[in-house]
Design a protein around this motif. Sequence first.
Motif, PDB file in Angstrom:
ATOM      1  N   LEU A  89       0.835  -1.191   0.000  1.00  0.00           N
ATOM      2  CA  LEU A  89       0.000   0.000   0.000  1.00  0.00           C
ATOM      3  C   LEU A  89       0.873   1.245   0.000  1.00  0.00           C
ATOM      4  O   LEU A  89       1.945   1.274   0.621  1.00  0.00           O
ATOM      5  CB  LEU A  89      -0.923   0.014   1.215  1.00  0.00           C
ATOM      6  N   ALA A 142      -7.304   1.848   4.882  1.00  0.00           N
ATOM      7  CA  ALA A 142      -6.653   1.288   3.698  1.00  0.00           C
ATOM      8  C   ALA A 142      -6.302  -0.178   3.907  1.00  0.00           C
ATOM      9  O   ALA A 142      -6.475  -1.006   2.998  1.00  0.00           O
ATOM     10  CB  ALA A 142      -5.400   2.089   3.356  1.00  0.00           C
ATOM     11  N   VAL A 167      -5.273   8.407  -0.217  1.00  0.00           N
ATOM     12  CA  VAL A 167      -4.864   7.019   0.021  1.00  0.00           C
ATOM     13  C   VAL A 167      -5.679   6.077  -0.853  1.00  0.00           C
ATOM     14  O   VAL A 167      -5.135   5.155  -1.479  1.00  0.00           O
ATOM     15  CB  VAL A 167      -5.034   6.657   1.514  1.00  0.00           C
ATOM     16  N   ALA A 168      -6.985   6.299  -0.912  1.00  0.00           N
ATOM     17  CA  ALA A 168      -7.842   5.448  -1.741  1.00  0.00           C
ATOM     18  C   ALA A 168      -7.459   5.544  -3.215  1.00  0.00           C
ATOM     19  O   ALA A 168      -7.422   4.537  -3.929  1.00  0.00           O
ATOM     20  CB  ALA A 168      -9.306   5.845  -1.548  1.00  0.00           C
ATOM     21  N   ASN A 171      -4.024   3.854  -4.235  1.00  0.00           N
ATOM     22  CA  ASN A 171      -4.043   2.393  -4.201  1.00  0.00           C
ATOM     23  C   ASN A 171      -5.207   1.777  -4.969  1.00  0.00           C
ATOM     24  O   ASN A 171      -5.405   0.566  -4.909  1.00  0.00           O
ATOM     25  CB  ASN A 171      -4.103   1.937  -2.732  1.00  0.00           C
ATOM     26  N   LEU A 173      -8.286   1.876  -4.331  1.00  0.00           N
ATOM     27  CA  LEU A 173      -9.208   1.246  -3.388  1.00  0.00           C
ATOM     28  C   LEU A 173     -10.571   1.904  -3.566  1.00  0.00           C
ATOM     29  O   LEU A 173     -10.977   2.781  -2.805  1.00  0.00           O
ATOM     30  CB  LEU A 173      -8.691   1.405  -1.956  1.00  0.00           C
ATOM     31  N   LEU A 176     -13.203   2.111  -0.735  1.00  0.00           N
ATOM     32  CA  LEU A 176     -12.891   2.895   0.467  1.00  0.00           C
ATOM     33  C   LEU A 176     -13.513   4.268   0.296  1.00  0.00           C
ATOM     34  O   LEU A 176     -13.152   5.031  -0.602  1.00  0.00           O
ATOM     35  CB  LEU A 176     -11.379   2.998   0.652  1.00  0.00           C
TER      36      LEU A 176
END
Length: 334
Positions: A89, A142, A167-168, A171, A173, A176
């Motif tokens: 991550l 995460a 962060v989402a 990655n 994600l 999220l």
Amino acid sequence: MRTTARRAAVLEPANVQANLHAAWPPHARDGLTRTEALLKRLRVLAGDNPTFTYMDARAWATLENCQLRADRYGTEKVWRMAAPNGRQLTFPLGTAAAEAFKSLVDEAGGLYEWPLLKLIDTRVGPGDVFIDVGAHVGYVSAMAAATGATVFAIEFQRELIPLIEQVATLNELDLLRALHVGASQSAGLSVAMRGHLSPGQKLETALSRKMLGDDPASVLNDYVPVMTLDQLFDSDQLAPTLVKIDVEGHEIGVLEGARGLIARGRTSFVVEFHPHLVAAYGRSADDLIALFPQGWRTSQLTDDGLVPLASMKDVVPDSRDPNPKLVFDPPLSG
């Protein structure tokens, strides 16, 4: 329902409804492009249909949003860490809050909150809902999203929401989701300090509210919407498998707003208990235990795993962390 539709789509390739239900809504980013191709094929079978136009617009809007976030949140100043399942991550740097959090991880030798992360990895996965109350920069969120679970990161500090979204984005994600809201025992507006993005920041206590006041014209005040977990996650599809609560002394208030989830008996709770802070909210350890009916199992999360507790007197102090993590699990079925 989706599994049944997929079987029907294989047996009846011309069955428009079965094909739609088998692929809609897409559950992953790579599913968006497959869905677009499917919609084009189904248009030939079904002719002009406003449903296809709507689905096509939704799919493309989502792809455009992914690109928009990539452009907005891309950064070269990052650090990386492997989740318990091995997935690498990426976390952003470049802001005071992000840099400060990275120092916490460094001080822990890269194993910050590791028992919690391992517990999450064993408890949730694809198809589960994880709620991170007090998400801060999105570190735990995460890690939970890396399991394939749907994650709702609840954070009341407005300036931290872009960090969670970053962060989402970094990655990919896509499950999220950051929610700028405070969790409490009732709904309303809460006064909050502007700035000071600390992991120790909390919703107002009676003292801080007295100091800040409710004057909407005060430039010192920020406001955050406050809701209960029962209000936010009031359907069976949204019912969480696991809720992590780290709210600097307000944990009992959050749980009082989750009485419905507790009564359903389908959700486990990991609560970071702050014995030195709950008094500021007029609460005690007894108030925490009383929220869980007879039959619920209480454990302390340690480096060696879960240790069953008969009462709060059995909690073992940890010199490295004065705030024990308590796990509340529903009664075993059958």
